[in-house]
Motif scaffolding. Structure first.
Motif, PDB file in Angstrom:
ATOM      1  N   PHE A  19       1.304  14.821   3.960  1.00 44.64           N
ATOM      2  CA  PHE A  19       0.644  14.051   2.879  1.00 44.64           C
ATOM      3  C   PHE A  19       1.663  13.515   1.504  1.00 44.64           C
ATOM      4  CE2 PHE A  19      -3.336  15.835   4.132  1.00 44.64           C
ATOM      5  CZ  PHE A  19      -4.211  15.051   3.686  1.00 44.64           C
ATOM      6  N   TYR A  20       2.799  14.194   1.772  1.00 45.79           N
ATOM      7  CA  TYR A  20       3.937  13.662   0.765  1.00 45.79           C
ATOM      8  C   TYR A  20       4.651  12.553   1.137  1.00 45.79           C
ATOM      9  CZ  TYR A  20       7.471  14.369  -2.696  1.00 45.79           C
ATOM     10  OH  TYR A  20       8.377  14.142  -3.795  1.00 45.79           O
ATOM     11  N   TYR A  21       4.847  12.353   2.368  1.00 41.03           N
ATOM     12  CA  TYR A  21       5.728  11.201   2.934  1.00 41.03           C
ATOM     13  C   TYR A  21       4.927  10.129   3.563  1.00 41.03           C
ATOM     14  CZ  TYR A  21      10.135  13.520   1.738  1.00 41.03           C
ATOM     15  OH  TYR A  21      11.200  14.216   1.347  1.00 41.03           O
ATOM     16  N   LYS A  22       5.484   8.934   3.155  1.00 41.99           N
ATOM     17  CA  LYS A  22       4.794   8.001   4.144  1.00 41.99           C
ATOM     18  C   LYS A  22       4.971   7.837   5.401  1.00 41.99           C
ATOM     19  CE  LYS A  22       4.597   2.646   3.677  1.00 41.99           C
ATOM     20  NZ  LYS A  22       5.067   1.653   3.133  1.00 41.99           N
ATOM     21  N   LYS A  23       6.317   8.244   5.779  1.00 40.20           N
ATOM     22  CA  LYS A  23       6.498   8.137   7.151  1.00 40.20           C
ATOM     23  C   LYS A  23       7.691   9.058   7.451  1.00 40.20           C
ATOM     24  CE  LYS A  23       8.852   4.557   8.802  1.00 40.20           C
ATOM     25  NZ  LYS A  23       9.018   3.216   9.231  1.00 40.20           N
ATOM     26  N   SER A 258       5.493  -1.632  -0.766  1.00 39.40           N
ATOM     27  CA  SER A 258       4.248  -1.050  -0.661  1.00 39.40           C
ATOM     28  C   SER A 258       3.152  -2.028  -0.897  1.00 39.40           C
ATOM     29  CB  SER A 258       4.339   0.187  -1.674  1.00 39.40           C
ATOM     30  OG  SER A 258       5.139   1.041  -1.348  1.00 39.40           O
ATOM     31  N   SER A 259       2.024  -1.735  -0.802  1.00 42.69           N
ATOM     32  CA  SER A 259       0.862  -2.367  -1.329  1.00 42.69           C
ATOM     33  C   SER A 259       0.650  -2.755  -2.386  1.00 42.69           C
ATOM     34  CB  SER A 259      -0.397  -1.927  -0.519  1.00 42.69           C
ATOM     35  OG  SER A 259      -1.504  -2.526  -0.920  1.00 42.69           O
ATOM     36  N   GLN A 260       0.195  -3.817  -2.965  1.00 40.39           N
ATOM     37  CA  GLN A 260      -0.079  -4.226  -4.329  1.00 40.39           C
ATOM     38  C   GLN A 260      -0.857  -2.989  -4.770  1.00 40.39           C
ATOM     39  OE1 GLN A 260      -0.687  -8.202  -4.846  1.00 40.39           O
ATOM     40  NE2 GLN A 260       1.448  -8.876  -4.698  1.00 40.39           N
ATOM     41  N   LEU A 261      -2.262  -2.661  -4.139  1.00 40.48           N
ATOM     42  CA  LEU A 261      -2.962  -1.808  -4.412  1.00 40.48           C
ATOM     43  C   LEU A 261      -2.527  -0.377  -4.791  1.00 40.48           C
ATOM     44  CD1 LEU A 261      -5.722  -2.898  -1.831  1.00 40.48           C
ATOM     45  CD2 LEU A 261      -5.679  -3.559  -4.340  1.00 40.48           C
ATOM     46  N   CYS A 340      -2.451   6.676  -1.179  1.00 41.52           N
ATOM     47  CA  CYS A 340      -1.359   6.406  -2.260  1.00 41.52           C
ATOM     48  C   CYS A 340      -0.383   6.550  -1.420  1.00 41.52           C
ATOM     49  CB  CYS A 340      -1.403   7.644  -3.155  1.00 41.52           C
ATOM     50  SG  CYS A 340      -2.772   7.322  -4.605  1.00 41.52           S
ATOM     51  N   VAL A 341      -0.128   7.307  -0.326  1.00 40.73           N
ATOM     52  CA  VAL A 341       1.188   7.873   0.194  1.00 40.73           C
ATOM     53  C   VAL A 341       1.466   6.767   1.401  1.00 40.73           C
ATOM     54  CG1 VAL A 341       2.207   9.224   1.616  1.00 40.73           C
ATOM     55  CG2 VAL A 341       1.046  10.192  -0.260  1.00 40.73           C
ATOM     56  N   LYS A 342       0.444   6.347   2.057  1.00 42.44           N
ATOM     57  CA  LYS A 342       0.660   5.721   3.399  1.00 42.44           C
ATOM     58  C   LYS A 342       0.444   4.147   3.274  1.00 42.44           C
ATOM     59  CE  LYS A 342       0.621   9.480   5.625  1.00 42.44           C
ATOM     60  NZ  LYS A 342       1.884  10.041   6.151  1.00 42.44           N
ATOM     61  N   LEU A 343       0.012   3.680   2.177  1.00 47.35           N
ATOM     62  CA  LEU A 343      -0.112   2.176   1.917  1.00 47.35           C
ATOM     63  C   LEU A 343       1.552   1.592   1.772  1.00 47.35           C
ATOM     64  CD1 LEU A 343      -3.252   1.554  -0.294  1.00 47.35           C
ATOM     65  CD2 LEU A 343      -2.673   0.781   2.263  1.00 47.35           C
TER      66      LEU A 343
END
Length: 343
Positions: A19-23, A258-261, A340-343
């Protein structure tokens, strides 16, 4: 019970890191021995998160040498020791405490004799600079004392490169590169002083290949170029090739924006987790003395206050408005956290 405790904590921390890291990318140059004594020797940038990423990236339960300063609180000390963390003293902890290291190193020798895994950071301190600093000789002392006491032990040294795209950012990406195991005996000669220097040079050389190493004399200029090109630090072999080619004419692997969202979802998550968010921004973060600890303390808030807050708010909603609303809040927090994390 101790084993069950370790398995439970590892499962919880692996979920928390997801949950903390994107990858998180784990690369193993060779199989890690399962029934042999091993020493994981990692570079040190990001305080406790370095240790957690190494520990969670291998199936072996490691004993970690940790600076003694974090063991001052009795309750925290018991928790850390239950997680196989061993205090080690430095000069800044007081000259009178340095003598305690003799018993600690002897304990490390016995752990290795029992085919356990030991992990430590031979740089001796942490720093966010993308360079492998000169190694201290403390880790060599453990190795030599172990070989002196148990000459037939087949001790393996495994260098580990821990890499971050942006170590202090929430939703960062990381990669952990495990090098090929080195036989401790293969680096030892009859001349101890030379063996110490050879061992330090060998391990440092391996670490330079497993993480980004920008030479000190050209650090600022090289770092600016790498940042300008938005290079991905998750592949240290590629980054180091770019660094060695001063014209930077290799095809650079860039990190994805990262995504603009993402800012929208971050704001929504801050509202959903208002208590932990305010605790972090107003209480914890202002007291973090150096940037190397930002990620560690943010993660600590995330694994402690955040679950308690989610459970508390969910229970309040269930008791006052029913299971549907409580369940919806719980699922919404999980969903927004992932975005929040993965986008």
């Amino acid at each position: 019970m101790k084993r069950l405790w370790l398995y439970s904590v590892r499962l919880y921390l692996r979920i928390a890191l997801w949950f903390y890291y994107k990858k998180i990318v784990v690369v193993k140059k060779a199989e890690i021995p399962e029934q042999q004594p091993v020493m994981f020797l990692g570079n040190h940038q990001n305080a406790l998160l370095d240790a957690l990423l190494i520990a969670m990236s291998t199936d072996r339960f490691c004993y970690f040498l940790t600076r003694a300063g974090v063991f001052q609180n009795k309750i925290l000390s018991r928790v850390l020791k239950s997680l196989r963390m061993i205090p080690v003293y430095r000069i800044r902890d007081g000259w009178s405490n340095l003598s305690n290291n003799s018993a600690i190193f002897e304990n490390c020798t016995e752990l290795l004799h029992r085919n356990e895994a030991l992990a430590l950071f031979p740089e001796g301190n942490h720093n966010l600079m993308r360079t492998v600093r000169p190694l201290s000789k403390g880790f060599t002392r453990i190795i030599f004392e172990t070989l002196d006491r148990y000459p037939d032990i087949d001790l393996k040294l495994i260098p580990v490169g821990v890499n971050y795209q942006n170590a202090i950012a929430f939703g960062d990406s990381a990669s952990i590169y495990f090098g090929e195991p080195l036989g401790a005996k293969s680096v030892i000669s009859e001349y101890k002083n030379k063996s110490v220097q050879d061992l330090k040079a060998k391990v440092r050389g391996e670490l330079k290949n497993l993480t980004t190493h920008i030479p000190h004399d050209s650090y600022d200029a090289t770092f600016k170029i790498l940042e300008k090109h938005r290079i991905s630090y998750l592949d240290p072999e590629h980054v180091n090739k770019v660094i060695s080619n001063k014209k930077i004419n290799l095809k650079i692997q860039k990190y994805k924006k990262s995504s603009q969202l993402k800012p929208i979802f971050k704001s929504l998550l801050a509202v959903l987790l208002l208590g932990p968010y305010l605790s972090w921004r107003l209480v914890v973060k202002p007291r973090v003395a150096s940037p190397e600890f930002i990620g560690t303390f943010r993660f600590a808030v995330g694994i402690s206050l955040v679950p308690l807050w989610i459970i508390l708010i969910s229970l309040i909603l269930v008791l006052n408005f029913g299971w549907l609303l409580g369940g919806l809040y719980f699922l919404l927090v999980l969903f927004v956290s992932i975005l929040c994390v993965k986008l």
